[in-house]
Design a protein around this motif. Structure first.
Motif, PDB file in Angstrom:
ATOM      1  N   THR A 101      36.669 -28.765 -30.313  1.00  0.00           N
ATOM      2  CA  THR A 101      37.644 -28.444 -29.194  1.00  0.00           C
ATOM      3  C   THR A 101      38.183 -29.690 -28.690  1.00  0.00           C
ATOM      4  O   THR A 101      38.782 -29.809 -27.803  1.00  0.00           O
ATOM      5  CB  THR A 101      36.648 -27.770 -28.016  1.00  0.00           C
ATOM      6  OG1 THR A 101      35.635 -28.616 -27.915  1.00  0.00           O
ATOM      7  CG2 THR A 101      36.326 -26.246 -28.601  1.00  0.00           C
ATOM      8  N   SER A 102      37.856 -30.703 -29.115  1.00  0.00           N
ATOM      9  CA  SER A 102      37.988 -32.199 -28.985  1.00  0.00           C
ATOM     10  C   SER A 102      38.142 -33.022 -30.110  1.00  0.00           C
ATOM     11  O   SER A 102      37.338 -32.731 -31.149  1.00  0.00           O
ATOM     12  CB  SER A 102      37.471 -32.940 -27.829  1.00  0.00           C
ATOM     13  OG  SER A 102      36.247 -32.977 -28.066  1.00  0.00           O
ATOM     14  N   ALA A 150      43.117 -33.731 -27.302  1.00  0.00           N
ATOM     15  CA  ALA A 150      42.655 -32.399 -26.948  1.00  0.00           C
ATOM     16  C   ALA A 150      43.018 -31.507 -28.238  1.00  0.00           C
ATOM     17  O   ALA A 150      42.534 -30.143 -28.205  1.00  0.00           O
ATOM     18  CB  ALA A 150      43.199 -31.844 -25.784  1.00  0.00           C
ATOM     19  N   SER A 151      43.803 -31.771 -28.925  1.00  0.00           N
ATOM     20  CA  SER A 151      44.304 -30.843 -30.229  1.00  0.00           C
ATOM     21  C   SER A 151      44.316 -31.579 -31.433  1.00  0.00           C
ATOM     22  O   SER A 151      44.519 -32.824 -31.758  1.00  0.00           O
ATOM     23  CB  SER A 151      45.634 -30.324 -30.101  1.00  0.00           C
ATOM     24  OG  SER A 151      46.654 -31.360 -29.988  1.00  0.00           O
ATOM     25  N   ASP A 167      28.076 -28.450 -30.922  1.00  0.00           N
ATOM     26  CA  ASP A 167      28.137 -27.782 -29.654  1.00  0.00           C
ATOM     27  C   ASP A 167      29.345 -28.438 -28.897  1.00  0.00           C
ATOM     28  O   ASP A 167      29.655 -28.069 -27.638  1.00  0.00           O
ATOM     29  CB  ASP A 167      27.028 -27.929 -28.786  1.00  0.00           C
ATOM     30  CG  ASP A 167      26.699 -29.472 -28.293  1.00  0.00           C
ATOM     31  OD1 ASP A 167      27.445 -30.266 -28.988  1.00  0.00           O
ATOM     32  OD2 ASP A 167      25.471 -29.831 -27.779  1.00  0.00           O
ATOM     33  N   ASN A 168      29.925 -29.292 -29.497  1.00  0.00           N
ATOM     34  CA  ASN A 168      31.276 -30.054 -29.172  1.00  0.00           C
ATOM     35  C   ASN A 168      31.120 -30.782 -27.790  1.00  0.00           C
ATOM     36  O   ASN A 168      31.868 -31.296 -26.991  1.00  0.00           O
ATOM     37  CB  ASN A 168      32.250 -29.024 -28.892  1.00  0.00           C
ATOM     38  CG  ASN A 168      32.875 -28.502 -30.037  1.00  0.00           C
ATOM     39  OD1 ASN A 168      33.661 -29.093 -30.770  1.00  0.00           O
ATOM     40  ND2 ASN A 168      32.762 -27.269 -30.286  1.00  0.00           N
ATOM     41  N   MET A 169      29.763 -31.023 -27.513  1.00  0.00           N
ATOM     42  CA  MET A 169      29.589 -32.015 -26.481  1.00  0.00           C
ATOM     43  C   MET A 169      29.239 -33.276 -26.651  1.00  0.00           C
ATOM     44  O   MET A 169      29.383 -33.827 -28.042  1.00  0.00           O
ATOM     45  CB  MET A 169      28.223 -31.427 -25.932  1.00  0.00           C
ATOM     46  CG  MET A 169      28.384 -29.889 -25.183  1.00  0.00           C
ATOM     47  SD  MET A 169      29.453 -29.644 -24.108  1.00  0.00           S
ATOM     48  CE  MET A 169      28.564 -30.431 -22.793  1.00  0.00           C
ATOM     49  N   PHE A 197      28.739 -39.781 -28.011  1.00  0.00           N
ATOM     50  CA  PHE A 197      29.658 -39.526 -28.823  1.00  0.00           C
ATOM     51  C   PHE A 197      29.559 -37.885 -29.146  1.00  0.00           C
ATOM     52  O   PHE A 197      28.513 -37.330 -28.899  1.00  0.00           O
ATOM     53  CB  PHE A 197      29.315 -40.265 -30.135  1.00  0.00           C
ATOM     54  CG  PHE A 197      29.683 -41.693 -29.859  1.00  0.00           C
ATOM     55  CD1 PHE A 197      31.240 -42.287 -29.927  1.00  0.00           C
ATOM     56  CD2 PHE A 197      28.807 -42.515 -29.581  1.00  0.00           C
ATOM     57  CE1 PHE A 197      31.107 -43.507 -29.982  1.00  0.00           C
ATOM     58  CE2 PHE A 197      28.702 -43.771 -29.263  1.00  0.00           C
ATOM     59  CZ  PHE A 197      30.260 -44.424 -29.644  1.00  0.00           C
ATOM     60  N   ARG A 198      30.814 -37.358 -29.487  1.00  0.00           N
ATOM     61  CA  ARG A 198      30.852 -35.971 -29.889  1.00  0.00           C
ATOM     62  C   ARG A 198      29.773 -35.369 -30.844  1.00  0.00           C
ATOM     63  O   ARG A 198      29.797 -36.243 -31.883  1.00  0.00           O
ATOM     64  CB  ARG A 198      32.182 -35.368 -30.113  1.00  0.00           C
ATOM     65  CG  ARG A 198      32.213 -33.982 -30.023  1.00  0.00           C
ATOM     66  CD  ARG A 198      33.696 -33.403 -30.922  1.00  0.00           C
ATOM     67  NE  ARG A 198      33.650 -33.922 -32.240  1.00  0.00           N
ATOM     68  CZ  ARG A 198      34.592 -34.145 -32.874  1.00  0.00           C
ATOM     69  NH1 ARG A 198      35.725 -34.075 -32.674  1.00  0.00           N
ATOM     70  NH2 ARG A 198      34.267 -34.607 -34.323  1.00  0.00           N
ATOM     71  N   THR A 199      29.289 -34.557 -30.842  1.00  0.00           N
ATOM     72  CA  THR A 199      28.290 -33.976 -31.968  1.00  0.00           C
ATOM     73  C   THR A 199      29.327 -33.474 -33.177  1.00  0.00           C
ATOM     74  O   THR A 199      29.997 -32.767 -32.939  1.00  0.00           O
ATOM     75  CB  THR A 199      27.556 -32.787 -31.394  1.00  0.00           C
ATOM     76  OG1 THR A 199      26.819 -33.036 -30.079  1.00  0.00           O
ATOM     77  CG2 THR A 199      26.542 -32.089 -32.436  1.00  0.00           C
TER      78      THR A 199
END
Length: 283
Positions: A55-56, A64-65, A171-173, A199-201
């Motif tokens: 999602t990011s 964002a894309s 989880d995109n977190m 950093f993103r998972t």
């Protein structure tokens, strides 16, 4: 074609596939990427396996894309060093590209369409039919006893599924897992002190093909990754509470580490391999 074409770079030598080589798990096998001038980049080249499910994008989530992400490295002076306005004129001057773009897009070669084309290709790089997936669908013979014990640890005592859950095992977190690094991570995007070093998972699909690991490529093997988590990481001051839990409560045994490793190896799967196609205007 665009993904494999080095003419997307300022020196006609660097393509997207340079840092995202199909033979290297769509990464580059380096701790950090090689810069345009031959130096060491700031971060590890993330694999594009299953990138369409995020999602990011980028380690710090600044895009964002997937379409936006695809254009970022092209323009970056440390990566491909090609301004997009110059790239448009360059592609329009290569015999064959305009016709190909017009087949796909009514308005031909544009910045937006370059991003769309690259993103569409990246969405083909998918791993989702591992023995783990077959096990979830009811094939109880898909995993060995050792791998099932590892899955039990993954979803239970080892706490992995807390961040590596869902259909893409991410989880995109964003988390600070305690790596001793001066990289600001997500803080560079949000300027929120709580995001320092986060950093993103990453997804775990394709993981056996994508060493070395972490945003700085500092862990060479999956064994190193498991040991890093099992000791609770390093001592970054903004380290996640989850990592403190590893250090104080989890403490996997040597046998449990082996079982967890066996399960993680299942997630590697077999990424689709695309070879460099014949490129327009090249003989």
């Amino acid at each position: 074609m665009l993904f494999f074409d080095p003419r997307l770079s300022g020196n006609d030598e660097v393509s997207c596939a340079t840092c995202h080589d199909p033979a290297l798990g769509y990464g580059d096998g380096r701790a950090t990427f090689e810069t345009f001038d031959g130096g060491d980049g700031a971060r590890n080249s993330q694999t594009i396996i299953n990138s369409g499910y995020y999602t990011s994008f980028f380690w710090d989530g600044r895009s964002a894309s997937l379409e936006e992400q695809a254009l970022g490295p092209i323009q970056d002076p440390h990566e491909m060093n090609m301004p997009l306005d110059e790239l448009l004129e360059k592609l329009k001057g290569i015999e064959g590209y305009e016709e190909l773009f017009l087949v796909a897009f009514d308005d031909g070669i544009t910045e937006e369409n370059i991003g769309k084309a690259l993103a569409a290709f990246q969405r083909l790089i998918v791993v989702n039919d591992t023995a783990y997936d077959r096990f979830l669908k009811g094939d109880r013979e898909a995993l060995t006893e050792e791998e099932i014990r590892g899955l039990d640890l993954f979803a239970g005592k080892a706490f992995c599924i807390t961040c590596h859950g869902g259909e893409n095992l991410s989880d995109n977190m964003y988390y600070n897992i305690g790596l001793n690094s001066e990289d600001e991570g997500r803080y560079g995007v949000t300027k929120d002190d709580g995001d320092l070093g986060r950093f993103r998972t990453p997804s775990l699909y394709g993981i056996t093909h994508t060493a070395p690991y972490m945003h700085n490529g500092s862990l060479e093997t999956l064994e190193d990754v498991i040991r890093f988590y099992n000791r609770g990481g390093d001592d970054h001051p903004n380290k996640s509470i989850f990592m403190h839990m590893f250090m104080s409560e989890i403490n996997l045994t040597e046998e449990e580490e082996k079982d967890l490793l066996a399960f993680l190896r299942v997630l590697g799967g077999e990424p689709p391999i695309f070879s460099k196609p014949e490129l327009p205007g090249m003989k």
